[in-house]
Design a protein around this motif. Structure first.
Motif, PDB file in Angstrom:
ATOM      1  N   GLY A  80       0.862  -1.099  -0.001  1.00  5.97           N
ATOM      2  CA  GLY A  80      -0.208   0.115  -0.005  1.00  5.97           C
ATOM      3  C   GLY A  80       0.770   1.219  -0.101  1.00  5.97           C
ATOM      4  N   TYR A  81       0.326   2.321  -0.470  1.00  5.02           N
ATOM      5  CA  TYR A  81       0.870   3.568  -0.636  1.00  5.02           C
ATOM      6  C   TYR A  81       0.067   4.637   0.229  1.00  5.02           C
ATOM      7  N   GLY A  82      -0.980   4.174   0.712  1.00  6.48           N
ATOM      8  CA  GLY A  82      -1.746   5.596   1.302  1.00  6.48           C
ATOM      9  C   GLY A  82      -1.144   6.207   2.554  1.00  6.48           C
ATOM     10  N   MET A  83      -0.061   5.508   3.273  1.00  5.10           N
ATOM     11  CA  MET A  83       0.455   5.928   4.568  1.00  5.10           C
ATOM     12  C   MET A  83       1.898   6.342   4.359  1.00  5.10           C
ATOM     13  N   ILE A  84       2.540   5.961   3.320  1.00  5.70           N
ATOM     14  CA  ILE A  84       3.829   6.335   3.192  1.00  5.70           C
ATOM     15  C   ILE A  84       4.196   7.756   2.119  1.00  5.70           C
ATOM     16  N   PRO A  85       4.947   8.428   2.762  1.00  3.53           N
ATOM     17  CA  PRO A  85       5.214   9.460   1.852  1.00  3.53           C
ATOM     18  C   PRO A  85       6.018   9.213   0.658  1.00  3.53           C
ATOM     19  N   ALA A  86       5.759   9.885  -0.672  1.00  2.27           N
ATOM     20  CA  ALA A  86       6.507   9.498  -1.711  1.00  2.27           C
ATOM     21  C   ALA A  86       8.133   9.251  -1.700  1.00  2.27           C
ATOM     22  N   GLU A  87       8.748  10.251  -0.879  1.00  3.23           N
ATOM     23  CA  GLU A  87      10.001  10.376  -0.679  1.00  3.23           C
ATOM     24  C   GLU A  87      10.666   9.268   0.210  1.00  3.23           C
ATOM     25  N   ARG A  88       9.885   8.548   0.861  1.00  2.29           N
ATOM     26  CA  ARG A  88      10.277   7.198   1.512  1.00  2.29           C
ATOM     27  C   ARG A  88      10.178   5.955   0.938  1.00  2.29           C
ATOM     28  N   ILE A  89       9.414   5.944  -0.073  1.00  2.00           N
ATOM     29  CA  ILE A  89       9.148   4.722  -0.706  1.00  2.00           C
ATOM     30  C   ILE A  89      10.626   3.958  -1.329  1.00  2.00           C
ATOM     31  N   GLY A  90      11.410   4.711  -1.876  1.00  2.00           N
ATOM     32  CA  GLY A  90      12.476   4.208  -2.538  1.00  2.00           C
ATOM     33  C   GLY A  90      13.367   3.451  -1.446  1.00  2.00           C
ATOM     34  N   ASP A  91      13.477   4.306  -0.173  1.00  4.32           N
ATOM     35  CA  ASP A  91      14.372   3.656   0.740  1.00  4.32           C
ATOM     36  C   ASP A  91      13.644   2.585   1.447  1.00  4.32           C
ATOM     37  N   GLY A  92      12.339   2.511   1.495  1.00  5.21           N
ATOM     38  CA  GLY A  92      11.590   1.268   1.900  1.00  5.21           C
ATOM     39  C   GLY A  92      11.908  -0.179   1.156  1.00  5.21           C
ATOM     40  N   LEU A  93      11.970   0.558  -0.237  1.00  5.82           N
ATOM     41  CA  LEU A  93      12.208  -0.952  -1.268  1.00  5.82           C
ATOM     42  C   LEU A  93      13.516  -1.250  -1.271  1.00  5.82           C
ATOM     43  N   ARG A  94      14.479  -0.468  -1.035  1.00  3.38           N
ATOM     44  CA  ARG A  94      15.794  -0.739  -0.928  1.00  3.38           C
ATOM     45  C   ARG A  94      16.140  -1.678   0.184  1.00  3.38           C
ATOM     46  N   LEU A  95      15.446  -1.445   1.563  1.00  6.85           N
ATOM     47  CA  LEU A  95      15.755  -2.372   2.576  1.00  6.85           C
ATOM     48  C   LEU A  95      15.118  -3.635   2.184  1.00  6.85           C
ATOM     49  N   LEU A  96      13.787  -3.721   1.698  1.00  2.00           N
ATOM     50  CA  LEU A  96      12.971  -4.845   1.122  1.00  2.00           C
ATOM     51  C   LEU A  96      13.927  -5.741   0.163  1.00  2.00           C
ATOM     52  N   ARG A  97      14.725  -5.069  -0.740  1.00  2.00           N
ATOM     53  CA  ARG A  97      15.668  -5.815  -1.520  1.00  2.00           C
ATOM     54  C   ARG A  97      16.636  -6.412  -0.685  1.00  2.00           C
ATOM     55  N   ARG A  98      17.300  -5.624   0.319  1.00  2.00           N
ATOM     56  CA  ARG A  98      18.397  -6.201   1.158  1.00  2.00           C
ATOM     57  C   ARG A  98      17.860  -7.441   1.730  1.00  2.00           C
ATOM     58  N   VAL A  99      16.648  -7.495   2.341  1.00  2.00           N
ATOM     59  CA  VAL A  99      15.934  -8.624   2.716  1.00  2.00           C
ATOM     60  C   VAL A  99      16.012  -9.921   2.039  1.00  2.00           C
ATOM     61  N   LEU A 100      15.299  -9.701   0.725  1.00  4.58           N
ATOM     62  CA  LEU A 100      15.337 -10.640  -0.435  1.00  4.58           C
ATOM     63  C   LEU A 100      16.687 -11.405  -0.550  1.00  4.58           C
TER      64      LEU A 100
END
Length: 481
Positions: free
Chosen positions: A452-472
């Motif tokens: 979802g992207y209702g509660m996360i500001p646009a400028e934080r999306i990239g950092d969040g997905l990079r952390l998710l990539r690290r987990v993968l």
């Protein structure tokens, strides 16, 4: 707060008062700092001598449970730590809920602060809510003159809100309705509950999308229906897979939940024809259709229906806030008396002041302005999320095309092996909240994530997905970018 005290039971009167006050303190019904009635007042109420009450107060004070303040009164002390706190009610009991309620528990809900990178599904951005306007409109409804004439209202909802909703969905979604067709509910979930009570008997067959909206499936199951999941593909619900005995079909055709794909025009026509042939009812949940970013929306099933088999359900939980608990349904005339009776027997009606304020919000054009503003914000987040998925997670996930709503679904790429439940848990420990697609599947698990992207500001999306990539990469190094 005046404690409830009876004088029945063994022991002298002072002992009975003492034990009942002590129980209330230990159970937490009387909390530290609360003021007790003056001894003279309590004695008058219990019709005993003042000395009888004073003896009980003095005993509790000596034990540290009460605190006497000269010239102020008697208060509950803070000595409860000296004894184990008692439970207010028995933990067991012989009474058990009937099936299937005995196997149901409330779905988990967030209780703490949101995650730093919150990709939770189905929640709008609270910062976008028009709070100042809403406060002004609601305050105007809470005037003394309105309270003096208040009473139980129409179970269909506030007349002004029914009319406003009919105009709103007529203009924004081409839904054919007037005020009499609309019933206001406490969110879409109550709308589904009322419909199930009126239309479904225990043992009746209900068809839902698979994957689909879990609260709908759980509700129909709880009311005794036989629920069958029907596969969804890139065109929406597979009408050819519908069970012939289905009495009701629940669908989200404008923005399939959770995949996000719209139901094609051909499938809509086929579904309406199927319902006519089998005498079934279609419940069309149009829960977040107002946030569209590119493609023009297809006609709702309700506006295509010519035989009165479609019931249209909507909510303001995504448009405004789930805290309002405001939704609605648009039903054929033959169902209106039963639905109003069901609403009256359930909770009679909602909050008239909030409903009147919402009517003013719609009629003044403020809701439309809010939707336009929120759509621009969500469109930017949708684009940022789509781009970041393609740049950072393309080796693991393939986004499902979507042009509306508050979330995106991304399927696991063919040939990639990954325990996505483990990925979700590991990401959560890094402050990244995501959901697995399997959470929306009851019969046929599908590997993927829902973001979802209702509660996360646009400028934080990239950092969040990079952390998710690290987990993968760390947990499942099947592929490396």
């Amino acid at each position: 707060m005046d404690p409830h005290i009876t004088l029945d039971g063994p022991g002298d009167l002072s002992a009975r008062i003492y034990h009942q006050l002590l129980d209330a303190i230990l159970d937490g019904r009387l909390r530290p700092g609360e003021r007790l009635p003056p001894s003279r007042e309590l004695a008058r109420r219990l019709q005993v001598s003042r000395n009888t009450v004073c003896v009980a107060y003095e005993r509790l004070t000596a034990e540290g449970f009460l605190l006497a303040r000269v010239g102020s009164g008697t208060y509950v002390g803070d000595a409860r730590h000296t004894r184990a706190r008692r439970r207010a009610a028995p933990t067991g009991g012989a009474v058990r809920p009937r099936p299937p309620w005995d196997a149901l528990t409330p779905a988990p809900h967030p209780t703490g602060a949101p995650a730093p990178y919150d990709f939770g599904v189905g929640m709008p951005d609270g910062a976008l809510f028009p709070l100042a306007t809403w406060r002004r409109l609601l305050t105007a409804e809470l005037r003394a003159s309105a309270l003096r004439v208040s009473g139980y209202g129409d179970p269909g909802g506030h007349p002004a809100l029914r009319a406003a909703v009919a105009r709103h969905v007529g203009v924004s979604r081409s839904v054919r309705a007037d005020a009499d067709d609309v019933l206001i509910t406490q969110g879409a979930q109550q709308a589904l509950d009322l419909l199930a009570r009126v239309l479904i008997a225990p043992g009746d067959h209900v068809a839902v999308e698979e994957p689909g909206y879990p609260p709908a499936r759980r509700l129909f199951t709880a009311l005794g229906a036989r629920v069958t999941g029907v596969p969804v593909d890139e065109e929406g619900l597979d009408v050819t897979a519908l069970p012939a005995t289905a009495r009701l079909v629940y669908v989200t055709p404008s923005h399939q939940f959770p995949l996000g794909t719209p139901m094609s025009a051909a499938r809509r026509t086929a579904l309406l024809a199927w319902a006519d042939r089998h005498g079934a009812v279609i419940v069309e949940d149009d829960y977040d259709s107002e946030f569209r970013f590119s493609a023009r929306p297809l006609q709702p099933l309700q506006s295509l229906d010519r035989t009165g088999r479609v019931i249209y359900v909507g909510t303001f939980s995504k448009t405004l806030s789930p805290l309002l608990r405001s939704g609605f349904l648009v039903a054929p005339a033959a169902l209106r008396p039963a639905l109003r009776a069901a609403r009256q027997l359930t909770d009679w009606h909602g909050d008239p002041a909030a409903q009147a304020a919402l009517a003013r919000l719609i009629d003044s054009g403020e809701l439309s302005r809010h939707v336009r503003k929120a759509t621009r914000v969500y469109a930017a987040r949708h684009e940022r999320l789509t781009t970041a998925l393609g740049e950072d997670l393309a080796d693991w996930l393939t986004p499902v095309p979507s042009t509306a709503g508050l979330h995106l679904c991304a399927r696991l790429r063919p040939g990639v092996r990954a325990d996505l439940a483990d990925v979700r848990d590991r990401a959560g420990r890094l402050g990244v909240a995501v959901e697995t697609l399997d959470a929306y599947c009851a019969d046929r698990p599908k590997p993927g994530l829902v973001l979802g992207y209702g509660m996360i500001p646009a400028e934080r999306i990239g950092d969040g997905l990079r952390l998710l990539r690290r987990v993968l990469r760390e947990a499942h190094p099947t592929v490396r970018r």
